[in-house]
Write an enzyme that holds these catalytic residues in place. Structure first.
Site, mmCIF file in Angstrom:
data_model
loop_
_atom_site.group_PDB
_atom_site.id
_atom_site.type_symbol
_atom_site.label_atom_id
_atom_site.label_comp_id
_atom_site.label_asym_id
_atom_site.label_seq_id
_atom_site.Cartn_x
_atom_site.Cartn_y
_atom_site.Cartn_z
ATOM 1 N N TYR A 153 -28.803 -2.098 -18.737
ATOM 2 C CA TYR A 153 -27.992 -3.309 -18.812
ATOM 3 C C TYR A 153 -26.767 -3.308 -17.902
ATOM 4 C CZ TYR A 153 -30.867 -3.862 -22.956
ATOM 5 O OH TYR A 153 -31.933 -3.967 -23.811
ATOM 6 N N HIS A 198 -31.586 -13.189 -19.911
ATOM 7 C CA HIS A 198 -31.765 -11.777 -20.254
ATOM 8 C C HIS A 198 -31.248 -10.948 -19.096
ATOM 9 C CE1 HIS A 198 -34.068 -12.661 -23.820
ATOM 10 N NE2 HIS A 198 -34.683 -13.598 -23.107
#
EC number: 4.2.1.10
Length: 146
Positions: A22, A99
């Site tokens: 991430y 996302h």
């Protein structure tokens, strides 16, 4: 016009949780960048994060009632929540599902989204820049009247 940027479970740990997946940017970093971008685009953004599904549903219901566009990173609820999908179906001013990681290049269970079929668009795998793209798109619809 206001654009809501809503973030689901574990995104409060962005920058600390699995940075190899991430990245190292925190949600506060994303918010600061989006506030600057919103100023340039002539819109307002309000960023929220929750780990409580009922709270997220309330925010989406409020956005639907107010006719606000939404950027949504549903996180794990993407793959599990019919309730979230049903709430999102009520959004008429635009919904972009975001996302940070490329969910299609990860585990099989992450490849299904209950939200995508009711979203205006989906951005996945472009890191936190996906938020910027989503805000730009929705701001263009708001300012352009589309």
């Amino acid at each position: 016009m206001k654009i809501l940027v809503l973030n689901g479970p574990n995104l409060g740990r962005l920058g600390r949780r699995q940075p190899e997946v991430y990245g190292s940017e925190t949600l506060a970093d994303v918010e600061a960048r989006l506030q600057r971008l919103a100023g340039e685009l002539g819109v307002e953004v309000e960023l929220r994060q929750t780990d409580a599904e009922h709270e997220m549903l309330g925010w989406i219901h409020d956005a639907a009632d107010a006719g606000l566009p939404v950027v949504l990173n549903p996180a794990a609820w993407t793959h599990t929540s019919v309730a979230l999908r049903d709430a999102c179906a009520e959004l008429s001013a635009g919904l972009v599902e975001v996302h940070v990681s490329n969910v299609h290049a990860r585990e099989d269970f992450r490849r299904h989204s209950f939200v995508s079929p009711v979203a205006t668009g989906v951005v996945a795998g472009l890191g936190t820049a996906g938020y910027d793209l989503a805000v730009r798109f929705l701001a263009g619809r708001v300012v352009g009247g589309a």
